[in-house]
Enzyme design. Structure first.
Site, PDB file in Angstrom:
ATOM      1  N   ASP A 292       0.849  -1.197   0.000  1.00 19.24           N
ATOM      2  CA  ASP A 292       0.000   0.000   0.000  1.00 19.24           C
ATOM      3  C   ASP A 292       0.883   1.245   0.000  1.00 19.24           C
ATOM      4  O   ASP A 292       2.041   1.198   0.418  1.00 19.24           O
ATOM      5  CB  ASP A 292      -0.877   0.030   1.250  1.00 19.24           C
ATOM      6  CG  ASP A 292      -1.874  -1.120   1.262  1.00 19.24           C
ATOM      7  OD1 ASP A 292      -2.150  -1.672   0.187  1.00 19.24           O
ATOM      8  OD2 ASP A 292      -2.347  -1.450   2.363  1.00 19.24           O
TER       9      ASP A 292
HETATM   10  N1  URA Z   1      -1.410  -5.937   3.843  1.00 18.75           N
HETATM   11  C1  URA Z   1      -1.871  -4.672   3.841  1.00 18.75           C
HETATM   12  O1  URA Z   1      -2.929  -4.390   4.393  1.00 18.75           O
HETATM   13  N2  URA Z   1      -1.164  -3.747   3.195  1.00 18.75           N
HETATM   14  C2  URA Z   1       0.015  -4.002   2.582  1.00 18.75           C
HETATM   15  O2  URA Z   1       0.627  -3.092   2.031  1.00 18.75           O
HETATM   16  C3  URA Z   1       0.490  -5.324   2.608  1.00 18.75           C
HETATM   17  C4  URA Z   1      -0.248  -6.282   3.254  1.00 18.75           C
END
Ligand code: URA
Length: 243
Positions: A106
């Protein structure tokens, strides 16, 4: 192989004289293993050092594998009209190699991100059949408990119907805020945030530490990168064959 001076290694490839190499180093045009060389006298193993002179690879390797310590605020994409992508963290030369991130973090997630132009390896590392575990450090709001750990271990179906396979939750500290290591065997969109929110413990901070055999290099500052070593490349390539 024994280490040799950088000017000697580059000059031995026939394209530049030692004097020219010194000048190129002074101009910051020589990258070794992803870092700008500080002096022509630095020593490297000519068999393993990844050398770029004025953007051109010396020595031949078919694919490039980059370990990036992703900071918050960058998208795991190759292009984006609106924000900065992880490719903006690499020098210009690297942007022409067709590199792409292997899986997504993310925008606000930090940590280990592998970039490569080896499509086959990327596919294998992401394939659910290959069981490549990913380990994250998470800080959450609220007290993590044994019940949370058991719920992760059992797998869960979220309110929106998303089925999450069993996952590891190792609680590191518990209080009004808690810390844990989360191990995922799959990679669904916002998975950790959604699983922890479902347990009523929203994520405050998330960082990936490990992907299969690959561990985030502790010497890499946020936003910095380096090329994978031969050993790391061999390990992740081997890992894909382990079922
Ligand atoms: N899980 C999440 O919620 N975000 C990420 O970036 C990776 C795994």
């Amino acid at each position: 192989m024994a280490q040799e001076r950088l000017d000697k290694i580059i000059a031995s490839m026939g394209r530049y004289s030692r004097r020219e190499v010194k000048q190129l180093v002074r101009e910051g045009q020589v990258l070794v293993d992803g870092r700008i060389a500080g002096s022509a006298e630095e020593k490297y193993d000519p068999e393993t050092a990844e050398i770029l002179v004025a953007g051109v690879h010396l020595g031949y390797r078919r694919y490039t594998y980059v370990m990036l310590h992703k900071p918050s605020g960058f998208l795991s994409a190759t292009e984006d009209g609106h924000g900065e992508t992880v490719l903006d963290l690499l020098p210009k030369e690297y942007r022409k190699m067709g590199l792409f991130p292997v899986g997504r973090l993310d925008k606000d997630t930090e940590g280990l991100l592998l970039l490569t132009n080896d499509g086959e390896l990327a596919h294998d590392l992401l394939s659910p059949k290959k069981h490549v575990d990913k380990v994250y450090y998470a800080r959450v709001s609220g007290m993590l408990t044994q019940e949370d750990r058991d719920a992760f271990a059992a797998g869960m179906v979220l309110d929106d119907g998303l089925i999450c396979r069993e996952a590891g939750l190792e609680i590191l500290s518990a209080g009004t805020e808690s810390e844990a290591l989360v191990t995922l065997h799959e990679g669904k969109f916002h998975q950790i945030k959604r699983m922890l929110a479902f347990r009523g413990k929203p994520v405050l901070y998330l960082k990936r530490l490990q992907m299969g055999s690959l561990t985030l290099d502790k010497n890499l500052e946020k936003g910095a990168f380096r090329l994978l070593s031969e050993k790391e490349i061999a390990q992740i390539s081997h890992r894909q064959n382990v079922q």
